[in-house]
Design a protein around this motif. Structure first.
Motif, short mmCIF file in Angstrom:
data_model
loop_
_atom_site.label_atom_id
_atom_site.label_comp_id
_atom_site.label_asym_id
_atom_site.label_seq_id
_atom_site.Cartn_x
_atom_site.Cartn_y
_atom_site.Cartn_z
N ILE A 34 37.80 43.15 55.77
CA ILE A 34 38.09 44.53 55.44
C ILE A 34 39.49 44.59 54.68
O ILE A 34 39.51 45.46 53.77
N GLY A 35 40.52 43.58 54.86
CA GLY A 35 41.71 43.70 54.22
C GLY A 35 41.32 43.50 52.62
O GLY A 35 41.99 44.30 51.61
N LEU A 36 40.89 42.64 52.26
CA LEU A 36 40.43 41.91 51.06
C LEU A 36 39.60 43.13 50.26
O LEU A 36 39.93 43.65 49.04
N PHE A 37 38.70 43.58 50.90
CA PHE A 37 37.91 44.78 50.13
C PHE A 37 38.52 46.11 49.85
O PHE A 37 38.59 46.60 48.79
N ILE A 38 39.26 46.46 50.96
CA ILE A 38 40.11 47.78 50.76
C ILE A 38 41.48 47.55 49.67
O ILE A 38 41.61 48.29 48.73
N GLY A 39 41.91 46.13 49.65
CA GLY A 39 43.05 45.89 49.01
C GLY A 39 42.34 46.00 47.54
O GLY A 39 43.44 45.89 46.61
N SER A 40 41.19 45.73 47.22
CA SER A 40 40.75 45.57 45.85
C SER A 40 40.54 46.90 45.10
O SER A 40 40.22 46.87 43.90
N ALA A 68 45.99 40.61 54.05
CA ALA A 68 44.77 40.44 52.97
C ALA A 68 44.79 41.41 51.92
O ALA A 68 44.36 41.21 51.00
N ALA A 69 45.06 42.78 52.56
CA ALA A 69 45.05 43.88 51.62
C ALA A 69 46.13 43.82 50.49
O ALA A 69 45.87 44.47 49.30
N ASN A 70 47.16 42.97 50.84
CA ASN A 70 48.10 42.97 49.94
C ASN A 70 47.76 41.88 48.60
O ASN A 70 48.68 41.58 47.82
N ILE A 71 46.56 41.80 48.43
CA ILE A 71 45.94 41.09 47.13
C ILE A 71 46.33 41.79 45.96
O ILE A 71 46.29 41.38 44.91
N GLY A 119 33.40 48.26 38.96
CA GLY A 119 33.49 47.14 39.05
C GLY A 119 34.34 46.67 40.65
O GLY A 119 34.05 45.49 41.10
N ALA A 120 35.25 47.49 40.86
CA ALA A 120 35.99 47.17 42.08
C ALA A 120 35.08 47.04 43.10
O ALA A 120 35.53 46.05 43.87
N PRO A 121 34.43 47.79 43.67
CA PRO A 121 33.50 47.56 45.08
C PRO A 121 32.88 46.27 44.75
O PRO A 121 32.78 45.36 45.83
N ALA A 122 32.24 45.84 43.63
CA ALA A 122 31.83 44.49 43.55
C ALA A 122 32.48 43.41 43.76
O ALA A 122 32.41 42.42 44.36
N VAL A 123 33.65 43.49 43.08
CA VAL A 123 34.75 42.31 43.21
C VAL A 123 35.45 42.40 44.88
O VAL A 123 35.53 41.02 45.37
N GLY A 124 35.39 43.51 45.26
CA GLY A 124 36.02 43.60 46.61
C GLY A 124 34.88 42.95 47.47
O GLY A 124 35.35 42.03 48.66
N LEU A 125 33.77 43.24 47.29
CA LEU A 125 32.60 42.47 48.19
C LEU A 125 32.68 41.31 48.02
O LEU A 125 32.49 40.17 49.00
N GLY A 126 32.83 40.61 46.76
CA GLY A 126 32.75 39.16 46.61
C GLY A 126 33.88 38.60 47.39
O GLY A 126 33.89 37.49 47.92
N LEU A 127 35.13 39.09 47.08
CA LEU A 127 36.40 38.68 47.61
C LEU A 127 36.14 38.64 49.25
O LEU A 127 36.61 37.86 49.88
N ALA A 128 35.67 39.66 49.92
CA ALA A 128 35.59 39.98 51.21
C ALA A 128 34.81 38.86 51.73
O ALA A 128 34.79 37.90 53.02
N ILE A 129 33.60 38.51 51.16
CA ILE A 129 32.59 37.51 51.60
C ILE A 129 33.46 36.14 51.41
O ILE A 129 33.25 35.28 52.37
N LEU A 130 34.08 35.81 50.41
CA LEU A 130 34.58 34.40 50.54
C LEU A 130 35.84 34.48 51.43
O LEU A 130 35.93 33.43 51.93
#
Length: 398
Positions: A34-40, A68-71, A119-130
């Protein structure tokens, strides 16, 4: 020392609430995701509120999610935004951008912004999964190699020397949130009750208005009681001998009824314009009248006054619209909570307190108007209307 101990316990509680329950691989992975996705996402300024809201609602570790959101911090933001623009361009055009080509300022804003939001949702989803995968693995290994007894957060306990007032507030708030099996909505009600009773000066003003002797307020009727926290607090403090309250918000009354279980209290759903009031020693009209038309306000005020026993009192809190900036702040606050449906009023119509005072004095009450805003920025005043004890003839509600 008592205040320091109280602040220390409150800080510990806030930290436990942020962390939720014991960190498991699943909870840790979800918090990081959640943190990575929102932060992205390019919604700067909204990352922290969104992370805290979702983690509080789902009981995830908000501290980990916030980190994590502070990415999108200044060190990573350029690379992150570039990746989002390139991914967005690829999704839209099937190829990445040539950044070495000249492009006008207007074209850059038009194209890059569109690519970034795509592109932000796609990048955020990838970072969230990783991030979730790495976190799940790390926490699982830690739990495997670190042996410790399963333990949840230690129960919150006020210091023994905490003021009586805070102890009473804590007891009442706890009635809205059972120790086991409570929902996110109940936790929200618990925290709202604590904050409301401590920060809103009206609670202490009403509690002390007739002195601190036991039963000073007698039987209390709260018209428009909401979730019932104020009359229940008066009961816990010993100021009231019995309390009754009603409100037309079904969800709030359901909370009030659960909280009042086992106490000399009665809570029910009704409309202030039509409800049977009975008689009481103290009648409360707290932040209610301004939700009705002028003629309805007058009718409710008269019915409330008629429900006060001889020697009793009617306590009204309303905003004074002549207090300039304070009045503006009050109007904004009421409008926000009404739009959000926290306050289920039909409208907002403030009137000068002297209009209420004139009506009550015509009915034989002795009135005293007091400032009731405390340290808040609002324009609330308290009208204490007392019915003479030697009044002849019984009063009956209209």
């Amino acid at each position: 020392m008592a205040r320091f101990s109280l602040l220390r316990e409150e800080a510990r509680r806030a930290w436990r609430e942020l962390r939720g329950s014991e960190l498991s691989p699943e909870r840790g992975a979800a918090a990081v995701a959640i943190g990575l996705f929102i932060g992205s996402q390019p919604i700067f300024g909204c990352h922290t509120p969104l992370v805290l809201l979702l983690c509080f609602w789902w009981r995830l570790d908000a501290a980990i999610a916030w980190v994590a959101a502070n990415i999108s911090n200044p060190f990573f933001a350029p690379a992150l935004l570039t990746a989002e623009v390139q991914v967005g361009a690829f999704l839209k055009n099937g190829e990445i951008l040539r950044l070495d080509e000249a492009v006008s300022h207007e074209d850059a804003w038009a194209q890059f912004a569109g690519y970034m939001f795509l592109g932000a949702p796609a990048v955020g989803l990838g970072l969230a999964i990783l991030g979730a995968s790495i976190t799940w693995s790390v926490v699982s290994l830690r739990r495997r190699f670190v042996t410790s007894a399963a333990r949840g957060p230690s129960p919150y306990r006020l210091p023994d020397d905490a003021p009586v007032w805070f102890k009473a507030v804590e007891r009442i708030a706890s009635r809205y949130c059972p120790e086991r099996g409570y929902s996110a909505a109940q936790r929200a009600r618990f925290h709202y009750t604590r904050i409301k009773l401590v920060s809103d000066p009206v609670a202490k003003l009403v509690a002390d208005i007739a002195g601190e002797q036991p039963g000073a307020l007698g039987e209390v009727l709260d018209i428009g009681t909401g979730a019932g926290q104020l009359p229940l607090l008066l009961l816990d403090l010993g100021r009231a001998t019995r309390v009754r309250g009603f409100d037309w918000d079904e969800a709030k009354i359901a909370d009030a009824q659960r909280a009042a279980a086992g106490l000399p209290a009665e809570m029910w759903r009704a409309d202030a314009r039509e409800a049977e009031l009975g008689m009481a020693d103290t009648v409360l009209l707290i932040d209610l009248l301004h939700y009705f038309r002028v003629d309805e306000q007058d009718r409710i005020l008269q019915r409330a006054a008629a429900a006060v026993r001889a020697g009793g009192r009617l306590i009204v809190r309303e905003a004074d619209p002549s207090r300039r900036l304070r009045s503006v702040m009050t109007a904004i606050e009421e409008a926000i909570f009404t739009v959000l449906r926290w306050n289920r009023g039909e409208r907002i119509r403030f009137r000068h307190p002297k209009e209420y005072v004139e009506q009550l004095e015509a009915l034989g009450f002795q009135c005293d108007v007091r400032a009731a805003w405390g340290k808040t920025p609002f324009s609330n005043v308290l009208i204490l209307a007392t019915r003479p004890a030697e009044e002849v003839g019984a009063q009956h509600p209209c």
